[in-house]
Enzyme design. Structure first.
Site, short mmCIF file in Angstrom:
data_model
loop_
_atom_site.label_atom_id
_atom_site.label_comp_id
_atom_site.label_asym_id
_atom_site.label_seq_id
_atom_site.Cartn_x
_atom_site.Cartn_y
_atom_site.Cartn_z
N CYS A 1 0.83 -1.21 0.00
CA CYS A 1 0.00 0.00 0.00
C CYS A 1 0.87 1.26 0.00
O CYS A 1 0.54 2.26 -0.64
CB CYS A 1 -0.94 0.00 1.19
SG CYS A 1 -0.12 -0.13 2.80
N THR A 2 2.01 1.19 0.70
CA THR A 2 2.93 2.34 0.70
C THR A 2 3.55 2.54 -0.66
O THR A 2 3.66 3.66 -1.16
CB THR A 2 4.03 2.12 1.76
OG1 THR A 2 3.44 2.01 3.05
CG2 THR A 2 5.02 3.28 1.76
#
Length: 430
Positions: A204-205
């Site tokens: 997600c980062t």
């Protein structure tokens, strides 16, 4: 006394209080070293130093194996290579340079993967020296060396089956050297906890909020490559692939106002390249080569069994005697497994495949006991011959408790399983 061998002869031709048991000083030891078969795995920064040190220490019969070719970025620390060598196999060039500079030594190169060599290739060497930068490669060679071990029915090790290894590693200003006597000292798998876990990034980062150059590079590596070049395998040693990776990572960094993406950083992140410093390589190589000399000649007591070096603030070394893991599934007499006395061989194989300890290590296991094949997955002729044993009870095939040898294409060596039976009726005394 020849000037070239003066220091070596001081070690090999004189008695002393620090020698190992069995050391017999004399000029014949130098002749012994010339024929001593030693394998160096890795011809990079550390491997180049090891080849030079071992050859100058009197070892005259050296093999070296490496799968890489020479890159321009190697030239600042891998001193055996020059600009005109770029693109050539490291093992071949390193062998040629050592034989040119050090007379009387034979270095045989092997250009390829360590996995491509069969187990008999490694059996012929008396000592293996590791100059690797990969945990996976170390684990593979460790498994090979441990597969040579033989134990009797009481679990006592046959000392003649030990394949000694000397392992060196460097990371920036830090390094380590260790002596591994499989089955006697901790093997690599016994102390796997010494190595820090690999750095990973949440997807997600990477996809939504990248904050560093590494995030941008890993996004292209893990996500964008599969989207833009679907069905094409990424090869980190392909210059075109790496250039594309760098250019796309640079574009993504610009989108998020992140600076610092360079081609060399892209290589480092994607290939997990560890920064190397020539002086650290030289220090660790010297220690490893001296330990190799001790093992071969017994001229001094060896390292027991792990040494760490740090040059970040001054010079610091520390030696630790780590303990062997008695339940290690790689070097122990056998991983203990208790089964019911009525279990069949097929049920036993199914149980192994479900056991969490073996889940990632077995796919199609073959099983043997005291040199007899109980079930072989291949070739087809042996599979057909041993197939009836699958429905036989394991106890009837073994006779009593003992050690089974399990082979699998996912294993580098042999997995020993120490089987004990429960619920077995004991004959009543008359």
């Amino acid at each position: 006394m020849e000037a070239r061998w003066r220091d070596i002869d001081f070690l090999l031709q004189r008695p002393g209080k620090l020698v190992s048991d069995g050391f017999e000083p004399g000029p014949e030891l130098r002749e012994f070293l010339r024929d001593f078969k030693i394998l160096v795995i890795g011809a990079g920064g550390l491997g180049c130093e090891m080849l030079k040190d071992l050859a100058l220490s009197g070892f005259g019969n050296i093999d070296v194996i490496d799968m890489d070719t020479i890159d321009v970025s190697n030239l600042n620390r891998q001193f055996l290579f020059r600009m005109h060598d770029v693109g050539k196999p490291k093992a071949q060039v390193a062998a040629e340079k050592i034989m040119q500079r050090i007379k009387g030594v034979t270095v045989t190169p092997h250009y390829g993967r360590i996995e491509d060599k069969d187990i008999e290739f490694y059996r012929e060497f008396q000592l293996i020296v590791l100059g690797l930068d990969s945990l996976e490669a170390r684990s593979y060679i460790n498994s090979i060396a441990c597969s040579f071990l033989e134990y009797n029915e009481d679990g006592e090790l046959d000392m003649s089956t030990i394949k000694p290894m000397v392992d060196g590693g460097t990371e920036g200003f830090k390094g380590h050297a260790r002596v591994i006597l499989p089955g006697f000292t901790p093997c690599f798998h016994c102390t796997l906890w010494l190595f820090p876990p690999q750095v990973t990034y949440p997807l997600c980062t990477l996809a939504e909020t990248p904050r560093s150059p590494a995030h941008c590079i890993e996004y292209v590596h893990l996500i964008q490559w599969g989207q833009d070049r679907e069905g094409e395998s990424f090869n980190p040693d392909n210059p075109e692939h790496m250039t594309w990776m760098y250019e796309q990572a640079l574009k993504r960094a610009e989108q998020f106002n992140i600076s610092g993406v360079t081609y060399s950083l892209t290589q480092g992140v994607v290939k997990n390249i560890i920064p190397a410093i020539a002086s650290t390589n030289a220090i660790v190589s010297a220690i490893c080569s001296l330990e190799a000399l001790k093992l071969a000649t017994m001229c001094s007591k060896g390292l027991d069994n792990y040494m760490m070096y740090s040059g970040t603030q001054g010079v610091y070394t520390h030696t630790v005697s780590y303990e062997k893991d008695s339940s290690c599934m790689v070097c122990s007499p056998g991983v203990p497994v208790e089964v019911d006395g009525s279990i069949t061989l097929q049920e036993f194989i199914d149980m192994l495949l479900l056991d969490a300890r073996f889940k990632d290590k077995l796919s199609k296991p073959s099983v043997s006991f005291q040199g007899t094949n109980l079930y072989m997955q291949a070739p087809p002729v042996l599979e057909e011959m041993t197939r009836p044993n699958l429905q036989s009870s394991l106890l009837s095939l073994m006779g009593s408790k003992g050690v089974l040898n399990v082979n699998d294409r996912k294993l580098a060596g042999v997995l020993r399983v120490q089987v004990a039976f429960r619920n077995v009726a004991t004959p009543m005394a008359v």
